[in-house]
Scaffold this motif. Structure first.
Motif, mmCIF file in Angstrom:
data_model
loop_
_atom_site.group_PDB
_atom_site.id
_atom_site.type_symbol
_atom_site.label_atom_id
_atom_site.label_comp_id
_atom_site.label_asym_id
_atom_site.label_seq_id
_atom_site.Cartn_x
_atom_site.Cartn_y
_atom_site.Cartn_z
ATOM 1 N N GLN A 88 -48.532 59.283 7.074
ATOM 2 C CA GLN A 88 -48.396 58.809 5.693
ATOM 3 C C GLN A 88 -47.018 59.195 5.163
ATOM 4 O O GLN A 88 -46.361 58.421 4.483
ATOM 5 N N ASP A 165 -51.920 56.034 9.066
ATOM 6 C CA ASP A 165 -52.239 56.578 7.744
ATOM 7 C C ASP A 165 -51.383 55.888 6.688
ATOM 8 O O ASP A 165 -50.193 56.170 6.560
ATOM 9 N N LYS A 255 -53.146 67.172 -5.612
ATOM 10 C CA LYS A 255 -52.466 67.581 -4.384
ATOM 11 C C LYS A 255 -51.457 68.662 -4.688
ATOM 12 O O LYS A 255 -50.886 68.706 -5.776
HETATM 13 MG MG MG Z 1 -53.511 60.575 2.571
#
Ligand code: MG
Ligand code: ATP
Lengths: 268, 433
Positions: A88, A165, A255
């Motif tokens: 990602q 991803d 996050k």
């Molecule tokens: Mg992710």
């Protein structure tokens, strides 16, 4: 040989005392293409990294590639067994050229030079990567270019199980189609693809055999392409209601800031 | 074999050697001797010697005898450079060979000069590095008896490099090789100074390099230090950069038990500029020690320092860089970056970039990092199938590539890259990293 490319059984992962994956089960046969969708922070990338072998997690359970256990092996052995994750957030590697990097891999895996050259040339042409071959891996590439580079590497390395991803995040509309078509073109009976995505757009150009929804560290629903339409219409909330899932207490947790700083945040 | 009687570091020795170097140096020689007799060996309590242990007393050493030939080993730097404008070999402080291919420049040994060189610039000899910096500089002034002098006259442009191969060979001795460079107004020159010595022989080398870069002149100067493991080297370098002049410096430090570089750069004239690109790799119990003093004395001057290093096993590195910008200057820019890889637990890197800014109209930046190989790139490389050892090699190579690709002498990139890679592979093979 088993026909199951990837077999994930009751995989759990935690960081310290925080459980992130809470028992993931997933079977992907060779020749198939599966998509995983799910809200931010539900554990999709963590699953990818647990498969790849990132050190950060305490892991339990089993994940087999073509019948061979992955989870007890070092990162590079898993790759040599045929696993590849398109990140990602692809990592910048200062001072190491992309072609140089691929040559090192080919050398280590005894891929003959002319074979590599042929693959490089074909893939570079297909993904317009020629100008990036001599540049350092991911350094100063735009978000979309990094994603393109990941797909390009996948085309060169020809993994048996590709875990992509959010390969479509940060790509412009045309690039999404091109990437999707390229992945579709790579489809073969010797390979399986798991694609994580937030957008049903990419699924227009690809026909996933299965779609899975991950919430709070578990696969909570699996179905055919119609599942993507349901999510498009009602979002994860409607699905939660249909399945009778309580939104987990603190979720989705924010996050860590550091995760965003590893790279340009994409348009999520 | 010894053609000179024993030569302790005493005034008689200095006097006797006076005959071998140009008269003009007499004053600086006397000053050096005075200071040498007064100054103590440095102690690691002094900031500028912090982290350095000196396992010898200068006073216990003797000057190297006249050399009877140099090293037989292949010289990778000479090979990499190919055709030169001139080539000199200094063995144990004495010039044993000197050849010039380019007409236009003066390239002479100090002994030859003493015997009758009458070109301009000799008055600069010995004025670059101050004798009172430390006991080593004082000793150099007192006892240096040979070296090379290069003068590139005004408006003369020499593309090929001059190469000075500085060797030290005699066990238990100290030598004082000297290099003076005068690049006159609007001239252009390229100089490489290589240092080498045998691996297992304890000896001390105390070179000085002084460079005077005239108005509008350009100098590319690289040092490539690959002394043997038992060598203690203390090198002084001073570069004065005139109006609109430019000096590009490369510093490569690979060898020596102690490899110390004391570098003073005076970005002196209006519009003067310099950049210094360097790298070092310290192994086993090496200490690689960089003390850099960047003095901005002119407006519109700029400097950029970029030094990268790695240490493994129990090696230690030091970088202290003081950028000083004098009063009443405008439009000065100065940058200083030092990045260090610490590859083993027992290794250490000390990095202290400093700025002292006495003017307002300046753009400055400094940065330093010290740390192990980064986890994320290592993981990323391994995730594509590289073993950890190989991924680490690629990362170390990539780490240095950023400086190797910017060295002022691109011809040296290949041999420097190989040397660094070789060191890391060896450390891996011996299980030290
Ligand atoms: Mg992710
Ligand atoms: N190394 C780690 N240390 C601490 N927390 C982590 C770590 N890795 C992941 N997490 C946490 O685990 C949760 C799942 O993160 P993950 O990146 O797997 O989510 P995701 O489903 O991929 O989300 P997104 O759609 O935003 O990419 C998040 O709350 C995240 O902060």
């Amino acid at each position: 040989m088993t026909n199951t490319a990837l077999s994930i059984r009751d995989v759990r992962a935690a960081v310290g005392s925080t459980d992130i994956l809470k028992g993931v089960d997933l079977e992907v046969p060779f020749g198939e293409f599966h998509a995983i969708m799910g809200p931010n922070g539900s554990g999709k990338s963590t699953l990818c990294h647990v498969l790849t072998g990132k050190r950060d997690y305490q892991v339990e359970g089993s994940a087999e590639l073509g019948g061979v256990e992955l989870l007890d092996k070092p990162v590079s052995d898993r790759a040599r067994l045929g696993l590849m994750q398109a990140f990602q957030y692809p990592v910048e590697v200062a001072g190491v050229g992309l072609q140089e990097f691929l040559e090192e891999i080919a050398d280590e895996q005894a891929i003959p030079e002319n074979e590599l050259e042929a693959r490089l040339e074909a893939a570079a042409a297909e993904f317009d990567m020629q100008p990036f071959l001599d540049r350092a891996v991911n350094v100063d590439l735009s978000g979309g270019e990094k994603k393109r580079s990941e797909i390009f590497q996948m085309a060169v390395l020809a993994p048996k199980v590709a875990v992509l991803d959010e390969i479509d995040s940060g790509l412009d509309i045309d690039a999404v189609r091109e990437v999707a078509e390229a992945v579709e073109a790579m489809r073969s009976p010797e390979m399986a693809v798991v694609m994580i995505t937030h957008y049903s757009r990419i699924l227009r150009y690809l026909t996933p055999d299965r779609i899975h929804v991950m919430m709070d560290g578990r696969i909570v629903e699996s179905g055919g392409p119609e599942l993507a339409d349901e999510l498009e219409d009602g979002g994860y909330e409607a699905l939660r209601q249909r399945l009778g899932i309580e939104p987990s207490a603190g979720a989705p947790r924010e996050k860590a800031a550091s995760e965003y700083f590893t790279d340009t945040p994409f348009d999520i | 074999m010894q053609s000179r009687p024993s030569l302790p570091l005493r005034s008689e020795t200095s006097d006797r050697l006076s005959a071998e170097v140009p008269d003009l140096m007499a004053t600086s020689r006397r000053r050096g001797l005075d200071l040498f007799e007064k100054l103590d060996m440095p102690s690691s309590a002094e900031e500028v010697w912090r982290y350095v242990d000196l396992p010898f007393q200068l006073g216990d050493l003797e000057l190297a005898p006249s050399p009877d030939g140099g090293l037989d080993d292949a010289d990778d730097v000479a090979e990499a450079l190919g055709a030169t404008a001139g080539h000199a070999t200094i063995v144990d402080g004495t010039v044993t060979d000197l050849q010039i291919q380019s007409s236009g420049a003066d390239f002479v040994s100090l002994r030859e000069a003493a015997a009758g060189y009458d070109g301009p610039g000799m008055d600069l000899l010995g004025t670059g590095v101050a004798p009172d910096l430390d006991v080593f500089s004082a000793a150099h002034h007192a006892f240096s008896h040979d070296g090379v002098f290069l003068r590139v006259p005004a408006n003369c442009s020499l593309e090929r490099p001059f190469y000075v191969d500085v060797q030290a060979t005699a066990e238990g001795t100290v030598s004082f090789p000297h290099v003076t460079l005068l690049i006159e107004a609007n001239a252009e020159a390229s100089v490489v100074v290589g240092f080498r010595s045998p691996a297992g022989r304890f000896l001390v080398v105390n070179p000085q390099i002084e460079a005077f870069v005239g108005d509008g002149a350009r100098l590319r100067l690289s040092t490539v230090q690959r002394f043997g493991y038992q060598t203690q080297s203390i090198t002084h370098e001073r570069v004065l950069i005139g109006r609109d002049a430019n000096a590009r410096l490369g510093e490569v430090g690979l060898g020596g038990r102690l490899g110390r570089m004391h570098i003073v750069l005076d970005v002196a004239g209006r519009g003067a500029s310099t950049d210094l690109v360097g790298l070092f790799f310290g192994e086993q119990e090496q200490t690689l020690d960089y003390r850099l003093f960047m003095n901005h004395l002119g407006s519109n001057s700029s400097s950029d320092v970029f030094l990268k290093g790695a240490v493994e096993d129990e090696a230690r590195s030091v970088f202290t860089g003081l950028v000083k910008i004098e009063k009443d200057l405008s439009k000065v820019s100065a940058f200083e970056t030092n990045r260090n890889l610490v590859l083993s637990e027992g290794a250490s890197a000390h990095s202290v970039p400093n700025l002292e800014i006495l003017s307002d109209d300046v753009i400055c930046g400094h940065g330093s990092t010290v740390g192990p190989l980064e986890e994320e790139p290592l993981y990323y490389l391994m995730s594509r199938g590289l073993s950890e050892a190989r991924a680490a090699r690629l990362l170390v190579h990539g780490f240095f590539e950023e400086v190797i690709s910017r060295l002022p002498h691109p011809d040296l990139a290949g041999t420097v890259r190989e040397a660094v890679n070789r060191k890391f592979v060896e450390a891996q093979r011996e299980g030290r990293v």
